[in-house]
Design an enzyme around this catalytic site. Structure first.
Site, PDB file in Angstrom:
ATOM      1  N   HIS A 347      34.101  39.968  48.415  1.00 20.74           N
ATOM      2  CA  HIS A 347      34.215  41.138  47.551  1.00 20.74           C
ATOM      3  C   HIS A 347      35.124  42.215  48.095  1.00 20.74           C
ATOM      4  O   HIS A 347      35.822  42.887  47.354  1.00 20.74           O
ATOM      5  CB  HIS A 347      32.837  41.660  47.172  1.00 20.74           C
ATOM      6  CG  HIS A 347      32.300  40.882  46.030  1.00 20.74           C
ATOM      7  ND1 HIS A 347      31.342  39.930  46.172  1.00 20.74           N
ATOM      8  CD2 HIS A 347      32.701  40.837  44.748  1.00 20.74           C
ATOM      9  CE1 HIS A 347      31.146  39.351  45.004  1.00 20.74           C
ATOM     10  NE2 HIS A 347      31.960  39.888  44.126  1.00 20.74           N
ATOM     11  N   CYS A 660      38.842  34.625  33.979  1.00 23.57           N
ATOM     12  CA  CYS A 660      39.013  35.900  34.688  1.00 23.57           C
ATOM     13  C   CYS A 660      38.761  35.787  36.191  1.00 23.57           C
ATOM     14  O   CYS A 660      38.563  36.776  36.866  1.00 23.57           O
ATOM     15  CB  CYS A 660      38.107  36.967  34.080  1.00 23.57           C
ATOM     16  SG  CYS A 660      36.376  36.545  34.108  1.00 23.57           S
TER      17      CYS A 660
HETATM   18  C1  PEP Z   1      34.170  34.624  38.918  1.00 23.60           C
HETATM   19  O1  PEP Z   1      33.146  34.159  39.423  1.00 23.60           O
HETATM   20  O2  PEP Z   1      35.221  33.970  38.787  1.00 23.60           O
HETATM   21  C2  PEP Z   1      34.206  36.008  38.456  1.00 23.60           C
HETATM   22  C3  PEP Z   1      35.234  36.463  37.780  1.00 23.60           C
HETATM   23  O3  PEP Z   1      33.149  36.802  38.774  1.00 23.60           O
HETATM   24  P1  PEP Z   1      32.907  37.425  40.224  1.00 23.60           P
HETATM   25  O4  PEP Z   1      34.126  37.158  41.049  1.00 23.60           O
HETATM   26  O5  PEP Z   1      32.659  38.873  40.027  1.00 23.60           O
HETATM   27  O6  PEP Z   1      31.705  36.685  40.700  1.00 23.60           O
END
Ligand code: PEP
Ligand code: MG
Length: 735
Positions: A347, A660
């Site tokens: 993150h 995404c």
């Molecule tokens: C994903 O898992 O690809 C996503 C877009 O969500 P996050 O990265 O926030 O888990």
């Protein structure tokens, strides 16, 4: 040390005093130069004419051996030691006893300090050797503080200022040139010598007790206990904090005259120097743990803490950090981020990418080699990091940076052009966001909307749960900023790797597979209902797009939709204007949905693939675990086949499809997605320019034909990466 002397006179004075106090005939100081040569800087007893002339290579002779191994040598018959070499200019052959210690700072050898006696058979007792090491530490501080400047001969530089390059993993593109800010800065120990041993021993004992207690507390805290990784580290800390050998060495250093904090620093420096060259990953990891622990103890003793990033042009150097910690820094001042750990989908890296900060990860050893304020370059394209770069390297990167700025300028000029492929296919490029700081990017990047708004970021950066009003305010600000561009809000996606300190539950063995996202939200509907109400209120009179994360089973969508209906009822009953249009979607990030695509789509207005998680679960590759990051190839053929099946289902069902995850923002994988039939993708804002540059030179139909043929070949099992690169190169597509 405090006498006002010129550097050479000060060194001469120091070696003279040492010789006198230790009753030795010789005391000499050798300083390590950046060319790996140890140069005699001062001596009492050897030929004074040999100062700045006598020299040994690293590893050569007794002095070179001490520097190379970072270990003291205490000998009563020096000439017969296998490493002994005679330097005629010094006239030292008559000295039989020899004690040499490395001059260490933060685990790095800066020189060697030696005492010698004629009398064979004299031994330097252990305490004397310890005390001598302490003196060496004082000299190390003096060298590090630039106290020897002016003594180096023309053309020579000290090792401390030596340029070092590291090879890391490129995690976020861009080039950062700036100065080191250590994320958890090493605590600076300014008072070195104690006035009263017993007082210091009791300070040390007390600080150790508090340290042990605080570790026990952390282990008891449920939010820490939740995460396996943290727990393991803390368990190790607990063991280390009880380690008798460590405590004994600390006490010894205090009994030899150091303050408690100087003792911690010294013992740590010795340990680091001894273990630094070991490559066993387990031992290296433990060394990090010990470093962290020693730092905690130092903070306890000095009462320091917190982060300071007052340097403009900061390149933050850290072992690892949380997304929230990065946000503690002033965005405008950060030029780059260098992590000893970290992976593309951690993150902190996602947040860095949103902020356009270049990141290199997996940069081993960078923390202990960096000093605050050192000049540093991070190359987020190759993953290389150059610490204290020589002028040529600096110039090279300044040129690169300029070149990139020009390229950015070109991307900006693409901003208002349509995202249309050569063969006329329109591609919807949206951006991912999660914080207010992201919003200016909407206009700057030319994104058509926000395809993923990660609402959990507001929760992750707060220390207490954001209230309904705070949530509504954020959502309204986002919609206001977006104007008539669509915004897709994803409901709270917490748990797994996104832990909220104020929202904890019992420990889990596999948090990624545990109590998270929709599971948690439906179990604690109060939280989700508050959020839905905030979302609906903020979008009254406009379009509201709500997306559910980590759906694994269709009943979750039904249950969530029922909650939305309830909230809508509630709002209309209380006279609020409902949204003009409501679209409900789900993220497809768990493979179970791949086998119920038609019923899934029948109940939704749109689907967005979260490829970060989908890949993680598809291949059982932890998205944040650096040890397996080499296996995270989202261009693998089986994965592309899975994505293709979703495209087909969305066409069959007439449901809007987007993707995404991070792969949407990498030009090569974005190209693959277009080849598979994706017409909408959402990415971090800085990726929009490069992706648009790629697609405006792409013949989508030509790629599609070749890619489908590859995926149709039942024998094909590896990665499509080589094929895609070849295609891009054949068609001069920038990727
Ligand atoms: C994903 O898992 O690809 C996503 C877009 O969500 P996050 O990265 O926030 O888990
Ligand atoms: Mg996800």
């Amino acid at each position: 040390m405090i006498e006002p002397l010129e550097p050479q006179a000060r060194l001469d004075q120091i070696v003279k005093l040492i010789a006198k106090h230790m009753e030795t005939e010789v005391c000499s100081l050798y300083v390590l130069r950046s060319d790996g040569v140890l140069e005699l800087y001062a001596t009492e007893g050897l030929n004074p004419g040999s100062v700045h002339l006598a020299q040994l290579k690293l590893g050569e002779g007794l002095v070179g051996t001490i520097a190379a191994t970072a270990r003291p040598l205490n000998l009563s018959d020096a000439q017969n030691h296998p490493a002994f070499t005679y330097l005629p200019e010094t006239g030292e052959e008559i000295y039989a006893t020899f004690l040499g210690v490395p001059v260490l700072r933060a685990g790095r050898t800066l020189g060697v300090l030696v005492v010698q006696n004629k009398a064979a058979g004299r031994v330097y007792p252990e305490e004397e050797s310890e005390a001598f090491e302490t003196v060496a530490m004082v000299i190390a501080e003096m060298i590090a503080a630039g106290g020897l400047e002016g003594l180096t001969r023309p053309g020579a530089t000290l090792d401390l200022t030596r340029p070092v390059s590291f090879e890391g993993e490129p995690l976020c593109d861009g080039i950062g040139i700036g100065r080191v800010v250590l994320h958890e800065p090493r605590v600076v120990v300014s008072s070195l010598f104690n006035e009263d041993v017993e007082t210091e021993v009791s300070r040390l004992t007390e600080a150790l007790a508090i340290l042990r207690e605080s570790i026990a507390d952390m282990l008891d805290r449920r939010d820490v206990a939740d995460e396996g990784e943290h727990r393991a580290v803390l368990e190790t800390y607990r063991k280390f904090a009880q380690d008798r050998g460590w405590v004994r060495r600390l006490e010894e250093a205090v009994r030899n005259g150091l303050t408690a904090e100087a003792a911690v620093e010294k013992v740590q420096s010795d340990m680091r120097a001894r273990m630094m060259h070991l490559t066993d990953p387990y031992i290296r990891e433990r060394l990090h743990d010990f470093d962290d622990l020693a730092n905690r103890l130092l903070r306890q003793l000095i009462g320091q803490g917190g982060v300071s990033a007052d340097i403009a042009d900061a390149v933050v150097v850290a072992r690892n950090m949380g997304a929230a910690e990065l946000l503690d820094y002033h965005r405008g001042q950060i030029r780059g981020l260098v992590l000893e750990e970290g992976a593309a989908t951690s993150h902190v890296v996602i947040v860095a990418r949103a902020l356009g900060i270049p990141v290199a990860g997996q940069v081993k050893g960078v923390v202990s080699r960096s000093e605050k304020g050192d000049s540093i370059i991070v190359d987020g394209e190759s993953g290389d990091v150059h610490l204290r770069p020589p002028p040529e390297v600096h110039d090279l990167f300044s040129d690169k940076l300029r070149f990139r700025a020009e390229r950015q300028q070109r991307y900006r000029s693409l901003r208002d052009q349509p995202a249309r492929t050569v063969d006329g296919t329109m591609i919807g490029l949206q951006m991912n966001a999660g914080l207010l700081v992201d919003l200016p990017q909407l206009a700057e990047s030319g994104a058509e909307g926000i395809g993923l708004f990660r609402t959990e970021l507001q929760f992750m950066v707060a220390s207490t749960m954001p209230r309904a009003g705070d949530q509504e305010r954020l959502y309204r600000a986002v919609l206001d900023a977006a104007g008539d561009k669509p915004v897709t809000f994803r409901t709270l996606d917490v748990g797994g790797d996104k832990l909220l300190p104020y929202l904890s539950h019992g420990p889990e063995e596999n948090p990624a597979l545990g109590y998270r996202a929709m599971r948690l939200a439906l179990d604690r509907p109060g939280l989700l209902r508050t959020q839905l109400r905030a979302l609906l209120k903020a979008s009254s009179g406009r379009e509201s797009r709500i997306m559910f994360p980590m759906v694994t089973d269709l009943f979750e969508i039904r249950a969530a939709r029922a909650l939305i209906d309830r909230e809508l009822d509630h709002l209309t009953r209380f006279g609020y204007e409902p949204p003009k249009k409501l679209s409900i979607g789900a993220m497809l990030e768990v493979p179970s949905l791949l086998y119920q695509l038609d019923p899934l789509m029948a109940g939704l207005d749109f689907v967005s693939i979260g490829s970060n998680d989908l890949f993680q679960f598809f291949f059982a590759v932890d998205r944040g675990n650096a040890n397996v990051s080499g296996r995270y190839d989202d261009l693998s053929v089986p994965f592309l086949r899975a994505l293709r099946s979703v495209v087909a289902a969305s066409e069959r069902n007439g449901v809007h499809l987007s993707l995404c995850g991070e792969m949407a923002g990498r030009p090569l994988s974005a190209m693959a997605l277009i080849g598979l039939g994706f017409r909408n993708i959402s990415m971090a804002p800085p990726s929009i320019g490069p992706v648009k540059a790629m697609l405006t030179t792409l013949d989508a139909a030509a790629l599609s034909g070749e890619l489908h043929a590859l995926l149709d070949d039942g024998e094909e099992t590896g990665s499509a990466r080589a094929f895609l690169k070849d295609f891009a190169e054949r068609h001069a597509i920038p990727y």
